[in-house]
Design an enzyme around this catalytic site. Structure first.
Site, mmCIF file in Angstrom:
data_model
loop_
_atom_site.group_PDB
_atom_site.id
_atom_site.type_symbol
_atom_site.label_atom_id
_atom_site.label_comp_id
_atom_site.label_asym_id
_atom_site.label_seq_id
_atom_site.Cartn_x
_atom_site.Cartn_y
_atom_site.Cartn_z
ATOM 1 C CD GLU A 65 33.646 44.930 30.383
ATOM 2 O OE1 GLU A 65 33.121 45.985 30.196
ATOM 3 O OE2 GLU A 65 32.914 44.278 31.437
ATOM 4 C CG HIS A 75 40.127 48.159 31.700
ATOM 5 N ND1 HIS A 75 40.316 46.387 32.275
ATOM 6 C CD2 HIS A 75 38.637 47.822 31.690
ATOM 7 C CE1 HIS A 75 39.014 46.268 32.839
ATOM 8 N NE2 HIS A 75 38.325 47.608 33.136
ATOM 9 C CD GLU A 131 35.773 43.107 34.524
ATOM 10 O OE1 GLU A 131 35.015 43.518 34.937
ATOM 11 O OE2 GLU A 131 37.337 43.423 33.971
ATOM 12 C CG ASN A 169 34.618 41.136 31.894
ATOM 13 O OD1 ASN A 169 35.532 39.820 31.773
ATOM 14 N ND2 ASN A 169 35.527 42.342 31.797
ATOM 15 N NE ARG A 215 41.254 40.538 32.890
ATOM 16 C CZ ARG A 215 40.280 42.033 32.315
ATOM 17 N NH1 ARG A 215 39.192 41.723 33.128
ATOM 18 N NH2 ARG A 215 39.772 42.897 31.204
ATOM 19 C CE1 TYR A 231 31.697 42.430 38.150
ATOM 20 C CE2 TYR A 231 31.249 42.780 36.169
ATOM 21 C CZ TYR A 231 31.935 42.639 36.686
ATOM 22 O OH TYR A 231 33.888 43.011 37.255
HETATM 23 C C1 FCB Z 1 33.191 46.006 34.524
HETATM 24 C C2 FCB Z 1 34.619 46.772 33.767
HETATM 25 C C3 FCB Z 1 35.221 46.739 35.270
HETATM 26 C C4 FCB Z 1 34.132 47.785 36.244
HETATM 27 C C5 FCB Z 1 32.916 46.137 36.515
HETATM 28 C C6 FCB Z 1 32.659 46.609 38.065
HETATM 29 O O1 FCB Z 1 32.240 46.122 33.267
HETATM 30 O O2 FCB Z 1 35.780 46.036 33.088
HETATM 31 O O3 FCB Z 1 36.328 47.677 34.854
HETATM 32 O O4 FCB Z 1 34.014 48.018 36.196
HETATM 33 O O5 FCB Z 1 32.141 45.869 35.430
#
Ligand code: FCB
Length: 455
Positions: free
Chosen positions: A167, A122, A363, A288, A78, A290
């Site tokens: 995002e 992006h 992500e 995405n 990607r 985290y």
């Molecule tokens: C996300 C972004 C990506 C990267 C990661 C750590 O929010 O999409 O570009 O910076 O975080």
């Protein structure tokens, strides 16, 4: 570390990057300027005054990078297209050299047995469009669709999956509400129209890609399960509000064609017609992930160790970020909580029952301040454990009946982490930013074994 997570046959393993974070070559071959060039040039915006001018120099080293991806054995890559490389003014004339670059990259990936997954936008908005209002202007949504039509016509025959916008929540919140990302505006709640225009851009670009013959179109939307700081009514109400503003404000319009609560009233019109476009059916929904966010009612405790506490949050917000205790953190200070990924996937299944296309994790990843050791290797057991545990979290969701089709590691290689510069390393491949030398990390080898061991 050999205990591999079990995932279904056909599950897609990929890695991800974004143009401004890896390409460098900002002056090469007719590329125009983006908001990130401008933002990086303003002192104080980026740690240590870093910029994406060189980054990983992927623009010139793509052949080496694709060879590393091929040797990893991954299914899909990607990456994003740089809008100012393709349309330097953001509208009108196409820069053939820019489009040719991605055409070659797509062919190289296919020759390496890797499926291209393309993010159209992006975050690197062409500066002339910012000068005309950026995402505060409704016209930007149509410009995105026009640009999507151009790239769709050229690449649509070979690209496996498309993501029109990465995002939107982060662009609206960090770029326009808080000002810690480009274009650096601090509009607070006045950034809500920006969210609407980004969503409209997503919808119009989805339609433009489809009209250009592209298939398998979806999202890469950032979602964080929101955990109340306590069981108190106040904390739960504050967390519910944040959850709506961060997650459902961005997912409901796309998946149900409506805004949650009273948010529609804050949006510029014609909202009902726009929601029709925004909810154009998708082939997949990419998340995405985290970390979760812990939220309490304002004013109770200082929120020192919450990653959000470092942000310039305006006074008077009806919620307050709190630290997430009991979880390890990455070197970026982000909590490692794989169960949050299972939860977010289950929540989507439940909230959008009957309306949800297949899910992908577009992500996930962790920042570690890795170094190349005396043995010439990069030992990053925390990253290997992170991905093993997050893949297990996906497997748990699948076992619970959630339709998840793939997982993309952020990131293929260390790169320019926006306002954090080059300190936060997310890659499976280490990049020495002085020499641009690439060194596959232990986590890369772990993935290689995982993928080679697939039946
Ligand atoms: C996300 C972004 C990506 C990267 C990661 C750590 O929010 O999409 O570009 O910076 O975080």
């Amino acid at each position: 570390m050999t205990e591999f997570p079990e995932l279904p046959h056909g599950f897609v393993f990929g890695t991800a990057t974004a143009a401004y974070q890896v390409e460098g070559a900002v002056e090469a071959d007719g590329r125009g300027r983006s908001v990130w060039d401008t933002f990086c040039a303003q002192p104080g915006n980026i740690k240590d005054g870093e910029t994406g001018e060189v980054a990983c120099d992927h623009y010139h080293r793509h052949a080496e990078d694709v060879a590393l991806m091929r040797d990893l054995g991954m299914d899909a890559y990607r990456f994003s297209l740089s809008w100012p490389r393709i349309q330097p003014e953001g509208t009108g004339a196409v820069n053939p050299a820019g489009l040719d670059f991605y055409d070659r990259l797509v062919d190289e990936l296919l020759a390496a047995g890797i499926s291209p997954v393309v993010t159209v936008y992006h975050w690197d908005l062409p500066q002339p469009l910012q000068d005309a209002g950026g995402w505060q202007s409704r016209a930007t949504a149509q410009h995105l669709a026009d640009y999507a039509a151009i790239v769709g016509a050229r690449l649509g025959d070979r690209v496996r999956m498309w993501v029109p916008v990465n995002e939107p929540v982060v662009v609206a919140m960090f770029g326009y509400a808080l000002g810690v990302h480009a274009p650096g505006l601090q509009l607070g709640a006045r950034a809500l129209p920006v969210a609407h225009h980004l969503l409209l851009g997503h919808g119009l670009a989805t339609q433009a890609l489809r009209a250009a013959g592209c298939h398998t179109i979806g999202t890469a939307s950032n979602h964080a399960p929101t955990w109340p700081a306590s069981d108190s009514t106040e904390d739960r109400a504050a967390a519910a509000l944040y959850d709506t503003a961060y997650n459902w404000l961005f997912a409901d319009p796309v998946l149900c064609g409506s805004y949650p609560d009273h948010f529609a009233e804050a949006m510029p019109g014609p909202v009902a017609d726009d929601l029709h476009v925004i909810s154009t059916p998708l082939d997949f929904y990419g998340i995405n992930y985290y970390q979760p966010t812990v939220i309490g009612a304002p004013g109770a405790t200082p929120a020192q160790s919450s990653p959000l506490a470092a942000l310039p949050l305006p006074d008077g917000l009806p919620f307050e970020p709190r630290p997430l205790s009991g979880h390890p953190t990455t070197d970026f200070g982000w909590a490692v909580a794989p169960e949050g990924l299972t939860e977010v996937l289950q929540t989507f299944r439940d909230r959008y029952a009957g309306q949800l296309p297949p899910l992908y994790v577009t992500e996930s990843g962790c920042a570690v301040h890795d170094v190349v050791g005396a043995d010439g290797q990069v030992h990053d057991p925390r990253r290997t454990a992170y991905h093993r545990d997050h893949l297990r979290a996906v497997a748990a969701a699948i076992a619970d009946g959630v339709d998840v089709r793939g997982y993309f590691v952020w990131s293929t290689m260390d790169n320019f982490e926006w306002a954090e510069g080059y300190r936060q390393r997310f890659g499976l491949v280490h990049v020495d930013f002085a020499t641009l030398r690439r060194t596959p990390k232990d986590s890369y080898r772990w993935f290689q074994q995982l993928l080679a061991a697939r039946p």
